[in-house]
Design a protein around this motif. Sequence first.
Motif, PDB file in Angstrom:
ATOM      1  N   TYR A   1       0.848  -1.198   0.000  1.00  0.00           N
ATOM      2  CA  TYR A   1       0.000   0.000   0.000  1.00  0.00           C
ATOM      3  C   TYR A   1       0.885   1.249   0.000  1.00  0.00           C
ATOM      4  CZ  TYR A   1      -3.717   3.210   1.536  1.00  0.00           C
ATOM      5  OH  TYR A   1      -4.626   4.248   1.643  1.00  0.00           O
ATOM      6  N   ASP A   2       0.756   2.076  -1.015  1.00  0.00           N
ATOM      7  CA  ASP A   2       1.614   3.259  -1.103  1.00  0.00           C
ATOM      8  C   ASP A   2       0.840   4.522  -1.508  1.00  0.00           C
ATOM      9  OD1 ASP A   2       1.163   2.690  -3.766  1.00  0.00           O
ATOM     10  OD2 ASP A   2       3.271   2.815  -4.367  1.00  0.00           O
ATOM     11  N   VAL A   3      -0.429   4.586  -1.113  1.00  0.00           N
ATOM     12  CA  VAL A   3      -1.201   5.816  -1.327  1.00  0.00           C
ATOM     13  C   VAL A   3      -0.580   6.916  -0.480  1.00  0.00           C
ATOM     14  CG1 VAL A   3      -3.445   6.919  -0.991  1.00  0.00           C
ATOM     15  CG2 VAL A   3      -3.314   4.564  -1.841  1.00  0.00           C
ATOM     16  N   ASP A   4      -0.413   8.100  -1.055  1.00  0.00           N
ATOM     17  CA  ASP A   4       0.156   9.216  -0.309  1.00  0.00           C
ATOM     18  C   ASP A   4      -0.708   9.542   0.906  1.00  0.00           C
ATOM     19  OD1 ASP A   4       2.064   9.327  -2.276  1.00  0.00           O
ATOM     20  OD2 ASP A   4       1.268  11.129  -3.253  1.00  0.00           O
ATOM     21  N   TYR A   5      -0.054   9.754   2.033  1.00  0.00           N
ATOM     22  CA  TYR A   5      -0.755  10.068   3.279  1.00  0.00           C
ATOM     23  C   TYR A   5      -1.176  11.530   3.294  1.00  0.00           C
ATOM     24  CZ  TYR A   5      -1.183  11.322   8.236  1.00  0.00           C
ATOM     25  OH  TYR A   5      -1.612  11.828   9.438  1.00  0.00           O
ATOM     26  N   VAL A   6      -2.478  11.775   3.311  1.00  0.00           N
ATOM     27  CA  VAL A   6      -3.002  13.139   3.285  1.00  0.00           C
ATOM     28  C   VAL A   6      -3.038  13.682   4.714  1.00  0.00           C
ATOM     29  CG1 VAL A   6      -4.902  14.630   2.583  1.00  0.00           C
ATOM     30  CG2 VAL A   6      -4.365  12.579   1.243  1.00  0.00           C
ATOM     31  N   LEU A   7      -2.121  14.570   5.023  1.00  0.00           N
ATOM     32  CA  LEU A   7      -2.028  15.135   6.368  1.00  0.00           C
ATOM     33  C   LEU A   7      -3.030  16.271   6.567  1.00  0.00           C
ATOM     34  CD1 LEU A   7      -0.596  15.287   9.104  1.00  0.00           C
ATOM     35  CD2 LEU A   7       1.116  16.765   8.032  1.00  0.00           C
ATOM     36  N   MET A   8      -3.229  17.067   5.534  1.00  0.00           N
ATOM     37  CA  MET A   8      -4.243  18.124   5.611  1.00  0.00           C
ATOM     38  C   MET A   8      -4.930  18.239   4.260  1.00  0.00           C
ATOM     39  SD  MET A   8      -4.029  22.210   6.631  1.00  0.00           S
ATOM     40  CE  MET A   8      -4.164  21.977   8.401  1.00  0.00           C
ATOM     41  N   ARG A   9      -6.249  18.330   4.305  1.00  0.00           N
ATOM     42  CA  ARG A   9      -7.002  18.527   3.069  1.00  0.00           C
ATOM     43  C   ARG A   9      -7.919  19.738   3.211  1.00  0.00           C
ATOM     44  NH1 ARG A   9     -12.027  15.365   3.256  1.00  0.00           N
ATOM     45  NH2 ARG A   9     -12.073  13.933   5.021  1.00  0.00           N
ATOM     46  N   PHE A  10      -8.433  20.187   2.077  1.00  0.00           N
ATOM     47  CA  PHE A  10      -9.176  21.442   2.069  1.00  0.00           C
ATOM     48  C   PHE A  10     -10.456  21.357   2.887  1.00  0.00           C
ATOM     49  CE2 PHE A  10     -11.769  24.824   0.026  1.00  0.00           C
ATOM     50  CZ  PHE A  10     -10.926  25.893   0.297  1.00  0.00           C
ATOM     51  N   ALA A  11     -11.031  20.175   3.029  1.00  0.00           N
ATOM     52  CA  ALA A  11     -12.220  20.038   3.879  1.00  0.00           C
ATOM     53  C   ALA A  11     -11.926  20.467   5.311  1.00  0.00           C
ATOM     54  CB  ALA A  11     -12.723  18.598   3.859  1.00  0.00           C
ATOM     55  N   GLU A  12     -10.705  20.219   5.788  1.00  0.00           N
ATOM     56  CA  GLU A  12     -10.341  20.676   7.133  1.00  0.00           C
ATOM     57  C   GLU A  12     -10.227  22.194   7.174  1.00  0.00           C
ATOM     58  OE1 GLU A  12      -6.957  20.205  10.641  1.00  0.00           O
ATOM     59  OE2 GLU A  12      -6.759  19.026   8.800  1.00  0.00           O
ATOM     60  N   VAL A  13      -9.639  22.781   6.150  1.00  0.00           N
ATOM     61  CA  VAL A  13      -9.573  24.244   6.067  1.00  0.00           C
ATOM     62  C   VAL A  13     -10.984  24.832   6.126  1.00  0.00           C
ATOM     63  CG1 VAL A  13      -8.854  26.206   4.633  1.00  0.00           C
ATOM     64  CG2 VAL A  13      -7.425  24.150   4.743  1.00  0.00           C
ATOM     65  N   MET A  14     -11.907  24.217   5.408  1.00  0.00           N
ATOM     66  CA  MET A  14     -13.291  24.687   5.372  1.00  0.00           C
ATOM     67  C   MET A  14     -13.960  24.577   6.746  1.00  0.00           C
ATOM     68  SD  MET A  14     -14.499  23.000   1.747  1.00  0.00           S
ATOM     69  CE  MET A  14     -16.188  23.607   1.859  1.00  0.00           C
ATOM     70  N   LEU A  15     -13.813  23.434   7.385  1.00  0.00           N
ATOM     71  CA  LEU A  15     -14.502  23.230   8.660  1.00  0.00           C
ATOM     72  C   LEU A  15     -13.859  24.032   9.788  1.00  0.00           C
ATOM     73  CD1 LEU A  15     -15.359  19.463   8.270  1.00  0.00           C
ATOM     74  CD2 LEU A  15     -16.984  21.354   8.443  1.00  0.00           C
ATOM     75  N   ASN A  16     -12.548  24.267   9.704  1.00  0.00           N
ATOM     76  CA  ASN A  16     -11.920  25.178  10.668  1.00  0.00           C
ATOM     77  C   ASN A  16     -12.484  26.588  10.503  1.00  0.00           C
ATOM     78  OD1 ASN A  16     -10.337  23.048  11.513  1.00  0.00           O
ATOM     79  ND2 ASN A  16      -8.449  23.775  10.566  1.00  0.00           N
ATOM     80  N   TYR A  17     -12.648  27.002   9.259  1.00  0.00           N
ATOM     81  CA  TYR A  17     -13.217  28.319   8.969  1.00  0.00           C
ATOM     82  C   TYR A  17     -14.666  28.383   9.437  1.00  0.00           C
ATOM     83  CZ  TYR A  17     -14.768  32.296   6.029  1.00  0.00           C
ATOM     84  OH  TYR A  17     -15.309  33.477   5.557  1.00  0.00           O
ATOM     85  N   ALA A  18     -15.425  27.325   9.218  1.00  0.00           N
ATOM     86  CA  ALA A  18     -16.818  27.292   9.678  1.00  0.00           C
ATOM     87  C   ALA A  18     -16.892  27.452  11.188  1.00  0.00           C
ATOM     88  CB  ALA A  18     -17.474  25.983   9.257  1.00  0.00           C
ATOM     89  N   GLU A  19     -15.988  26.806  11.895  1.00  0.00           N
ATOM     90  CA  GLU A  19     -16.002  26.867  13.356  1.00  0.00           C
ATOM     91  C   GLU A  19     -15.703  28.272  13.866  1.00  0.00           C
ATOM     92  OE1 GLU A  19     -13.850  24.536  17.080  1.00  0.00           O
ATOM     93  OE2 GLU A  19     -14.008  23.567  15.122  1.00  0.00           O
TER      94      GLU A  19
END
Length: 586
Positions: free
Chosen positions: A404-422
């Motif tokens: 298994y060698d899928v790149d590990y996504v540490l931060m994605r834009f959905a987190e940016v969005m939900l942080n902004y929503a909060e």
Amino acid sequence: MKRLLYILGFIVFSFGCNDILEIEDINHYSPELVWGDENLANAYMANLYGMFGNWDTGADRTSQQIAGITWYADRITISNGDYKDWNYNRIRLINQAIVDVNGGGLDQELKDNITGQALFMRAFTYFNMVMYHGGVPYVKVPQDRYEDDLFVARNTTAECFDFLIEDLDQAISLLPESISSGSGDYGKVDASFALAFKAKVLLYKASPQFNPSNPWENSYWTEAQTANKAAYESLSALGYGLEDMYSDIALDEGNRETVFSVINSYPNKSANWDFGVRPGSESRGPASACPTWEYIKEFPMLDGKLYNDPTGQYYMTDAEFLQNYWKNRDPRFDQSIVWNGKVYEVSGKSGKRQYTSLGIAHELDDFGVNPNAGINSTNLDRYTGFFILKNSMLDLTQPEVQQYDVDYVLMRFAEVMLNYAETSNETGDMTTAKNILKEIRERAGILPGVDGNYGIVATTRESMREAILAERNIEFAFEGHRFWDLRRLRMLDRLDGQTKHGVEAIAIDENGTEISLSVGRQLASSYSLTEKNFKYQVLQVPRSGVQSSVLPENYYFFPIQKAVLDRNKQMEQNVGWGGTFDPTLE
């Protein structure tokens, strides 16, 4: 091209440097040679990128998402090493890079880029330490690894946050704005990631964790809102956004939702995701992470409301839901969870269904206590009757699961969005918060409803806060966010004293009568049994040993380890752990 960063570090540093520099590791090297050669300078930095981690199947065992009791009594003490983050060896290497690169013979653009990466790494490392312990010694110069040993006092938590923002602002000014997935530098830190991370740091600064006496009205929320709005708008303008399909957020590597990922490339670097989430019959051993019944119930229905919401289109009683839990769910449920009887075409097996029923399923997959089987499952303390589908590479065959060698996504834009929503919600802009939730749910495939609100009914700041928290719980399934979200919001009481459960499946005929296991096995061999051909019952897991979580109040800040205090008499222990240091901002 996007594999260049890791391969460069692996080949040049692991093999080439021993011959060129006559050193064994990153702790022993000649600054004059390293910082005078672009390849060796990049190799030095590449070795630091291991700090960002990789896929962890058990990341959410600390919450109710995954089976297993992490929080037994006295799990954390001042003497043991559990939940201690005190990585000053890494800090020394980062500080050494910041000092030495600017004295080397590289061109100024490369010096600035490496300095920017190192400043971000320093802030990233210190933030995790502050998140764990509160204020720590914020050392900015290289210390001697044998002599100095960090004989300094702790900075206040407020000072640490100031230094974090100072490092991140300087990093942002030195780093390239954004690195595309087609670039040879993809996988390196850029200004977009630094900007989004700065916004996250300020979200924590404003949070109840650091402001227990004034959790929602403190002035830090305005500062956090400004930073999160800036990150959201800046990244949006650069083309970041939600991936079209939730199931592709990691598997479609380098997509527009990825803000930063750790590069994996078999055979040089791989991860144990599929190895850890697959049923034992399709892996190299038992699954190490299984979703709980508690988490199954938390996924919304297709209309965005919970199954037991009387106003929902798909309302069911608890008893009805247990026998029909897979029906009419938020599409993220189908894309994240494997359940008994589900079509699960793992290892490229067309039409394959996964079974967990004792006496019918493979013994490495079963879960239950059905007396007709004549024996209990050997998986009762680790399985739940559910497995993880999210981010799985189904085309890997059983012998290939460790590739298994899928790149590990540490931060994605959905987190940016939900942080902004909060931060928007906490500063009075509930409209922005709601619109972001609607966008997240629209991408998920939830029905908009006649009011176009995708099942969102929040009308107050408090109810919107809960809606955002619930959305994070589902959107970031198995990504390791849940415990830390509850901790920064001072809601660990929602985990304290809680138990976990799984669901046993027992095969039945159309009249609801249990069928013989021999008939069940024959039908299962041709994948003829579907979900509706079973009845279900709830079982507590684990069924032996510690069965409920214990999270005392002092877990909002973890202690400094006693060994550190013994070495450094200037170091104070945290309040709540026998010391006098206040780790909050109050």
